[in-house]
Design a protein around this motif. Structure first.
Motif, PDB file in Angstrom:
ATOM      1  N   ALA A   1      47.516  44.111  39.597  1.00 50.76           N
ATOM      2  CA  ALA A   1      48.696  44.734  40.206  1.00 50.76           C
ATOM      3  C   ALA A   1      48.332  45.401  41.529  1.00 50.76           C
ATOM      4  CB  ALA A   1      49.302  45.747  39.241  1.00 50.76           C
ATOM      5  N   ILE A   2      47.163  46.045  41.593  1.00 49.91           N
ATOM      6  CA  ILE A   2      46.710  46.656  42.844  1.00 49.91           C
ATOM      7  C   ILE A   2      46.525  45.579  43.910  1.00 49.91           C
ATOM      8  CG2 ILE A   2      44.768  47.830  43.950  1.00 49.91           C
ATOM      9  CD1 ILE A   2      44.427  49.438  41.367  1.00 49.91           C
ATOM     10  N   ALA A   3      45.898  44.470  43.523  1.00 48.57           N
ATOM     11  CA  ALA A   3      45.691  43.374  44.471  1.00 48.57           C
ATOM     12  C   ALA A   3      47.027  42.869  45.004  1.00 48.57           C
ATOM     13  CB  ALA A   3      44.920  42.243  43.798  1.00 48.57           C
ATOM     14  N   ALA A   4      47.998  42.673  44.114  1.00 45.20           N
ATOM     15  CA  ALA A   4      49.311  42.186  44.537  1.00 45.20           C
ATOM     16  C   ALA A   4      49.984  43.180  45.476  1.00 45.20           C
ATOM     17  CB  ALA A   4      50.186  41.930  43.309  1.00 45.20           C
ATOM     18  N   PHE A   5      49.818  44.477  45.211  1.00 44.28           N
ATOM     19  CA  PHE A   5      50.402  45.520  46.063  1.00 44.28           C
ATOM     20  C   PHE A   5      49.898  45.394  47.495  1.00 44.28           C
ATOM     21  CE2 PHE A   5      50.443  49.713  48.012  1.00 44.28           C
ATOM     22  CZ  PHE A   5      51.708  50.194  47.702  1.00 44.28           C
ATOM     23  N   HIS A   6      48.621  45.040  47.640  1.00 41.46           N
ATOM     24  CA  HIS A   6      48.016  44.932  48.966  1.00 41.46           C
ATOM     25  C   HIS A   6      48.072  43.515  49.534  1.00 41.46           C
ATOM     26  CE1 HIS A   6      46.576  49.046  49.047  1.00 41.46           C
ATOM     27  NE2 HIS A   6      46.060  48.901  47.846  1.00 41.46           N
ATOM     28  N   GLY A   7      48.781  42.627  48.834  1.00 39.10           N
ATOM     29  CA  GLY A   7      48.907  41.265  49.328  1.00 39.10           C
ATOM     30  C   GLY A   7      47.652  40.437  49.174  1.00 39.10           C
ATOM     31  N   LEU A   8      46.809  40.798  48.214  1.00 39.60           N
ATOM     32  CA  LEU A   8      45.577  40.062  47.958  1.00 39.60           C
ATOM     33  C   LEU A   8      45.752  39.156  46.746  1.00 39.60           C
ATOM     34  CD1 LEU A   8      43.068  43.031  48.401  1.00 39.60           C
ATOM     35  CD2 LEU A   8      43.618  41.257  50.080  1.00 39.60           C
ATOM     36  N   ALA A   9      44.935  38.130  46.687  1.00 42.04           N
ATOM     37  CA  ALA A   9      45.037  37.198  45.565  1.00 42.04           C
ATOM     38  C   ALA A   9      44.625  37.854  44.259  1.00 42.04           C
ATOM     39  CB  ALA A   9      44.172  35.970  45.830  1.00 42.04           C
ATOM     40  N   GLY A  10      43.605  38.719  44.315  1.00 42.88           N
ATOM     41  CA  GLY A  10      43.138  39.382  43.109  1.00 42.88           C
ATOM     42  C   GLY A  10      42.422  38.427  42.183  1.00 42.88           C
ATOM     43  N   PRO A  11      41.884  38.956  41.086  1.00 38.69           N
ATOM     44  CA  PRO A  11      41.216  38.072  40.130  1.00 38.69           C
ATOM     45  C   PRO A  11      42.236  37.239  39.374  1.00 38.69           C
ATOM     46  CG  PRO A  11      41.304  40.297  39.269  1.00 38.69           C
ATOM     47  CD  PRO A  11      41.830  40.363  40.676  1.00 38.69           C
ATOM     48  N   PRO A  12      41.893  36.021  38.997  1.00 36.80           N
ATOM     49  CA  PRO A  12      42.812  35.210  38.191  1.00 36.80           C
ATOM     50  C   PRO A  12      42.916  35.760  36.782  1.00 36.80           C
ATOM     51  CG  PRO A  12      40.701  34.112  38.425  1.00 36.80           C
ATOM     52  CD  PRO A  12      40.647  35.331  39.304  1.00 36.80           C
ATOM     53  N   ALA A  13      43.693  35.088  35.950  1.00 36.83           N
ATOM     54  CA  ALA A  13      43.818  35.511  34.563  1.00 36.83           C
ATOM     55  C   ALA A  13      42.435  35.600  33.940  1.00 36.83           C
ATOM     56  CB  ALA A  13      44.688  34.520  33.794  1.00 36.83           C
ATOM     57  N   ALA A  14      42.258  36.572  33.059  1.00 41.84           N
ATOM     58  CA  ALA A  14      40.922  36.845  32.542  1.00 41.84           C
ATOM     59  C   ALA A  14      40.897  36.813  31.024  1.00 41.84           C
ATOM     60  CB  ALA A  14      40.459  38.210  33.030  1.00 41.84           C
ATOM     61  N   ARG A  15      39.754  36.470  30.485  1.00 46.16           N
ATOM     62  CA  ARG A  15      39.545  36.567  29.052  1.00 46.16           C
ATOM     63  C   ARG A  15      38.091  36.951  28.829  1.00 46.16           C
ATOM     64  NH1 ARG A  15      36.973  31.830  27.399  1.00 46.16           N
ATOM     65  NH2 ARG A  15      37.048  30.139  28.926  1.00 46.16           N
ATOM     66  N   ILE A  16      37.803  37.492  27.663  1.00 48.46           N
ATOM     67  CA  ILE A  16      36.445  37.941  27.382  1.00 48.46           C
ATOM     68  C   ILE A  16      35.699  36.872  26.598  1.00 48.46           C
ATOM     69  CG2 ILE A  16      37.029  39.088  25.209  1.00 48.46           C
ATOM     70  CD1 ILE A  16      34.589  40.465  27.815  1.00 48.46           C
ATOM     71  N   ASN A  17      34.476  36.621  26.976  1.00 49.93           N
ATOM     72  CA  ASN A  17      33.599  35.740  26.219  1.00 49.93           C
ATOM     73  C   ASN A  17      32.597  36.629  25.500  1.00 49.93           C
ATOM     74  OD1 ASN A  17      31.337  34.122  25.443  1.00 49.93           O
ATOM     75  ND2 ASN A  17      32.113  32.507  26.781  1.00 49.93           N
ATOM     76  N   MET A  18      32.840  36.899  24.227  1.00 48.68           N
ATOM     77  CA  MET A  18      32.047  37.882  23.515  1.00 48.68           C
ATOM     78  C   MET A  18      30.606  37.434  23.313  1.00 48.68           C
ATOM     79  SD  MET A  18      34.152  40.327  23.131  1.00 48.68           S
ATOM     80  CE  MET A  18      33.535  41.406  21.855  1.00 48.68           C
ATOM     81  N   SER A  19      30.389  36.133  23.159  1.00 53.24           N
ATOM     82  CA  SER A  19      29.025  35.672  22.920  1.00 53.24           C
ATOM     83  C   SER A  19      28.165  35.808  24.164  1.00 53.24           C
ATOM     84  CB  SER A  19      29.026  34.220  22.441  1.00 53.24           C
ATOM     85  OG  SER A  19      29.574  33.370  23.433  1.00 53.24           O
ATOM     86  N   LEU A  20      28.780  35.634  25.337  1.00 59.03           N
ATOM     87  CA  LEU A  20      28.032  35.745  26.583  1.00 59.03           C
ATOM     88  C   LEU A  20      28.107  37.144  27.176  1.00 59.03           C
ATOM     89  CD1 LEU A  20      28.968  32.383  28.340  1.00 59.03           C
ATOM     90  CD2 LEU A  20      26.909  32.923  27.047  1.00 59.03           C
ATOM     91  N   GLN A  21      28.953  38.017  26.577  1.00 63.95           N
ATOM     92  CA  GLN A  21      29.150  39.370  27.085  1.00 63.95           C
ATOM     93  C   GLN A  21      29.490  39.329  28.570  1.00 63.95           C
ATOM     94  OE1 GLN A  21      26.015  42.155  26.223  1.00 63.95           O
ATOM     95  NE2 GLN A  21      26.999  43.792  27.330  1.00 63.95           N
ATOM     96  N   ALA A  22      30.496  38.537  28.902  1.00 64.79           N
ATOM     97  CA  ALA A  22      30.878  38.389  30.302  1.00 64.79           C
ATOM     98  C   ALA A  22      32.379  38.182  30.399  1.00 64.79           C
ATOM     99  CB  ALA A  22      30.150  37.208  30.933  1.00 64.79           C
ATOM    100  N   LEU A  23      32.911  38.490  31.546  1.00 60.35           N
ATOM    101  CA  LEU A  23      34.318  38.246  31.814  1.00 60.35           C
ATOM    102  C   LEU A  23      34.450  36.845  32.379  1.00 60.35           C
ATOM    103  CD1 LEU A  23      37.157  39.597  31.920  1.00 60.35           C
ATOM    104  CD2 LEU A  23      36.694  40.055  34.318  1.00 60.35           C
ATOM    105  N   MET A  24      35.224  36.018  31.721  1.00 58.49           N
ATOM    106  CA  MET A  24      35.426  34.655  32.177  1.00 58.49           C
ATOM    107  C   MET A  24      36.768  34.585  32.892  1.00 58.49           C
ATOM    108  SD  MET A  24      32.611  33.665  30.890  1.00 58.49           S
ATOM    109  CE  MET A  24      32.648  31.907  31.201  1.00 58.49           C
ATOM    110  N   LEU A  25      36.775  34.118  34.121  1.00 59.63           N
ATOM    111  CA  LEU A  25      37.989  34.040  34.912  1.00 59.63           C
ATOM    112  C   LEU A  25      38.494  32.608  34.929  1.00 59.63           C
ATOM    113  CD1 LEU A  25      36.898  36.241  37.934  1.00 59.63           C
ATOM    114  CD2 LEU A  25      38.155  36.929  35.900  1.00 59.63           C
TER     115      LEU A  25
END
Length: 382
Positions: A356-380
């Motif tokens: 929402a902050i990215a959209a407010f500033h007219g930026l693309a921002g991060p894409p939809a996100a989900r968590i990969n628990m086995s890799l302990q990382a944010l997958m975009l």
């Protein structure tokens, strides 16, 4: 409006007895699942997180960059051998990870990352329990200036390195015996050193709720670290209870004249994400009275938060002289147990706030996100 998000070590894989182990432990109960950051792995009623992993630090920086946010790091002088080798001994608790995030920034090999700045706590800038610090304050702060201001990514406004300053009264107490003339002379000497080194005159922003101490130290602008409110009972209050006094302080500071110069104060609007330290109650932590019953603020929806965020931007645009830097300071990127965060968590669909902050500033921002628990990382994913 440029937003600086206060960033501390957050959660890390600390050994028993360290602050890292403490944070992981108190956020384990599923009651606090909505606070679990994207990099924390859950196992039953426990979580494991290490925000000082370089992979996590790089993901944090990528997320902030995509949303137009810059970190305001909180370095600790309790690890003096990092900043000034040979002076003092490292605190065994804090040295385990409290400087991990800013170390990771320096170690990051990302081709692009957000600019950064630092926040100095008045009492930790000179005194920390279990730390044998030798040398004087100016000696340590010159090391800060040389290490941080020399980095080409250090955030500057109008050629001036931005430096947050919290607990100004404690600074005067611990460095100068409450003699504000002596304390201001130390700040002025640091300004002179920075200018002489070619870094520019630091732009000191006072983050105290009460501006008086900052005025006598000659701070350049005024904001807050965390918002306050009148809590009359042990119960939940709506987010608006926190927003109203926060926004009132913007106007009050704008209409206040400095006791030192007689000129109107400059303002850096504070933006609050919340305040709810219930996970700490009964945990053994004495910081901030967390062993006492307390009221708390309801976690805001993304829409509620963005209304407050937009109000800060509108205030800056309406008062360009008072808000000369165009900056805002947000509490916080990752105060998960204290109750304020922008970092993607299970409770905001892993990033709704920063999208929402990215959209407010007219930026693309991060894409939809989900968590990969086995890799302990944010997958975009797109």
């Amino acid at each position: 409006m440029k937003t600086l998000a206060i960033h501390w070590a957050g959660l890390w894989a600390g050994a028993p007895g360290t602050y890292g182990a403490y944070e992981n432990g108190i956020l384990g109960p599923t009651t606090w699942e909505y606070r679990r950051p994207y990099y924390a792995v859950r196992s039953g009623s426990a979580i494991f997180a290490n925000c000082n992993s370089q992979d996590v630090i790089d993901l944090d920086l990528t997320l902030m960059l995509s949303s137009g946010i810059s970190p305001m790091y909180l370095p600790y002088v309790s690890e003096p051998n990092w900043l000034l080798p040979g002076f003092g001994t490292e605190d065994p608790v804090f040295a385990a990870g409290m400087n991990g995030s800013i170390k990771g920034y320096f170690n990051s090999t990302l081709a692009s990352k957000p600019q950064f700045c630092v926040l100095m706590e008045g009492y930790r800038a000179w005194w920390t329990p279990n730390t044998n610090v030798t040398g004087d304050w100016l000696q340590f702060m010159r090391a800060w200036v040389d290490k941080f201001f020399s980095n080409p990514n250090y955030y500057k406004w109008n050629g001036r390195p931005v430096w947050g300053m919290l607990n100004c009264a404690n600074f005067a107490q611990y460095t100068s015996g409450n003699d504000y003339a002596v304390a201001k002379a130390k700040i002025d000497a640091l300004r002179d050193y920075s200018v002489a080194q070619g870094y520019g005159n630091p732009y000191f922003i006072c983050l105290d709720n009460n501006t008086s101490s900052g005025q006598y130290l000659g701070c350049d602008a005024y904001s807050q670290y965390a918002a306050t409110y009148n809590n009359a009972s042990n119960s939940q209050y709506p987010y608006s209870t926190l927003v109203a006094p926060t926004q009132a302080k913007w106007t009050n500071d704008k209409n206040t004249n400095s006791a030192l110069t007689g000129l109107p104060l400059k303002v850096v609007p504070h933006i609050t994400t919340g305040w709810d330290f219930r996970p700490r109650i009964g945990s053994g932590s004495n910081a901030g009275g967390e062993n006492n019953p307390a009221s708390w603020i309801a976690t805001p929806t993304t829409a509620e938060f963005m209304a407050h965020y937009g109000a800060a931007s509108a205030f800056i645009n309406a008062y360009p002289t008072a808000c000369e830097s165009g900056l805002s300071i947000c509490y916080a990127w990752n105060e998960f147990s204290e109750g304020g965060w922008l970092c993607p968590t299970a409770g905001d669909n892993y990033g709704d706030r920063i999208r929402a902050i990215a959209a407010f500033h007219g930026l693309a921002g991060p894409p939809a996100a989900r968590i990969n628990m086995s890799l302990q990382a944010l997958m975009l994913s797109a």
